[in-house]
Design an enzyme around this catalytic site. Structure first.
Site: not given
Length: 497
Positions: A99, A102, A117, A180, A187, A260-261
């Site tokens: 999840g 940050r 972020k 960002r 994802r 997850d990226n």
């Protein structure tokens, strides 16, 4: 977890029209959460280009009010801050629930989601403390904009905000927050989460949300008639193939291609231990945490397909037919090589590349890459010099890159024979548009970081200016396009980067 109080704060209104469509998916998808305050924030770097994309008045980029908002110190009117939950495979192993550990999603404006972020701990923070450090934040800010300048699908970065607040990583560093933006931060891992936890209703809600907003053509797919979820898998496979082809053509190493990226929109996201190649080494591993070389440069295309297979497994409850899911994945195997060849032929200036020349062109490209690898030639400088050599019909500077000059001369002779029927200006023009002069080399990023630690942000701003238009010559900035110094090879980047 005890969250920091956010009492008696004035809400700032930037005059933007905010939407919170992700927040409407339901409580299983996220935790409502305000960012933590960041003490004594200061501007490090700002992108006027991203501000324009957001419809943000340029005057705000110099305002103390916006600084406080993007540091997490002041609420923003119209937003609905949250941290989303997802799961994923990390280094090939199921990692379970992950999840936004940050990151805080503020909301969506001008078709772009806006995230902070490094904005403090969330219920999904694991070993980290939810903060980001100046070092990694500058790297993400610059690389996001560098990739956009190269024409590569990517998230963007509005700004970096620093603070002297101490943060412990391998050593004590100072804190920072990156703002960002992307059309979506969904994802592969979001789909894996709801599949793995046997939540079919939420899986369908998520898939329908993504299709309706970003892939509406999947509803009318002829190939997968009546099965928009198979069509979605194929569309994501094709976007991912195009993205990875872009990476390989410019020598970009992501470094940590966990599921997850991976963006459901085929965007480059989560800039951690990335690197652009200096010397061309196909097996280069840029991530010092990657002890097995899973994410080496030449492994990226196969890893992308592996990740797509995981996405296919997550979507299988909706697709309902394993054979159909496998068929949807097949497009990656044709789109990636075609996209890679197209980009590499453009780098070679082969404006007349066609089916009739394909075998000859492939052999030429393979031999060029093989010689670059054998001699560990600087990848970016080779292609840029070749571009200018094509314009000037003088190969001296290209030949100077090689120890085996005879082999290089023979290869360049083959190349000139191949391109002699193409107008020289057409060849060189195509090459100069596809072979950048400026990339974010590790040592340039490191120099900018070290200066920023002393509150000198001039190199951050200079790099941003150059990387926003990397195909231009920018006279007077040749040092930023030169060879990496010897000490650059000692820079270590890891998952904490």
């Amino acid at each position: 977890m005890t969250l920091a109080p956010k009492n008696n704060l004035t809400t700032l209104d930037l005059g933007l029209a905010w939407h919170n469509r992700f927040a409407q998916l339901g409580p299983r998808f996220y935790t409502p959460l305000a960012p933590w305050p960041l003490p004594a924030p200061y501007w490090v770097g700002r992108s006027a280009s991203v501000a324009r994309e957001l419809g943000l008045n340029a005057a705000w980029l110099n305002s103390p009010e916006l600084l406080e908002v993007l540091a997490g110190n002041q609420p923003l009117a119209g937003t609905q801050p949250l941290a989303s939950v997802y799961s994923g495979h990390q280094f090939g192993q199921w990692a379970g629930q992950l999840g936004d550990g940050r990151a805080i999603l503020l909301g969506e404006t001008a078709g772009l989601e806006v995230q902070l972020k490094g904005s403090g701990p969330t219920p999904y923070s694991r070993m980290g403390d939810g903060r980001a450090v100046l070092r990694s934040s500058i790297r993400e800010f610059l690389c996001s904009e560098a990739m956009h300048g190269l024409g590569i699908a990517t998230s963007r970065a509005l700004c970096v905000i620093g603070s002297d607040a101490p943060i412990r990583r391998e050593m004590v560093e100072t804190a920072a927050v990156v703002t960002r933006v992307a059309p979506s931060f969904v994802r592969f891992g979001h789909f894996e989460h709801f599949c793995h936890h046997d939540m079919p209703a939420q899986l369908k809600v998520l898939a329908d949300y993504v299709i309706d907003l970003f892939y509406p053509a999947c509803r009318a797919s002829d190939k997968f008639a009546g099965n928009p979820y198979a069509a979605l898998l194929e569309a994501v496979s094709e976007r991912t193939a195009e993205m990875v082809a872009q990476w390989q053509s410019v020598g970009f190493c992501h470094g940590v291609m966990n599921t997850d990226n991976m963006s459901i929109l085929g965007l480059t996201i989560d800039y951690g231990p990335f690197q652009f190649l200096d010397a061309f080494d196909p097996s280069h591993i840029c991530n010092h945490s990657d002890t097995q070389g899973r994410y080496a440069f030449n492994q990226q295309p196969d890893i992308a397909y592996w990740n797509l297979f995981c996405l296919g497994q997550a979507l299988l409850p909706l697709i309902g037919d394993q054979a159909l899911a496998l068929e949807a994945l097949e497009s990656y195997k044709t789109v990636f090589p075609a996209a890679f060849e197209r980009r590499m032929f453009d780098k070679l200036g082969l404006a007349d590349a066609s089916a009739s020349t394909a075998d000859l062109d492939r052999a030429l490209l393979q031999d060029v890459l093989q010689l670059l690898a054998q001699e560990k030639v600087d990848y970016t400088i080779f292609w840029r010099r070749l571009s200018h050599a094509s314009a000037a019909a003088n190969n001296t500077l290209v030949l100077d890159l090689f120890v085996d000059r005879a082999a290089a001369e023979a290869l360049l002779l083959r190349y000139s024979e191949r391109t002699k029927l193409i107008p020289r200006g057409l060849t060189a023009g195509l090459m100069l548009k596809n072979n950048p002069k400026f990339i974010l080399r590790n040592h340039l990023g490191e120099q900018a970081i070290q200066s920023a630690k002393e509150k000198d942000f001039s190199q951050v701003n200079t790099l941003l200016m150059l990387l926003e238009s990397p195909y231009e010559e920018h006279p007077g900035f040749e040092d930023f396009a030169g060879f990496a110094p010897d000490w650059a090879s000692s820079i270590e980047i890891s998952c904490s980067s």
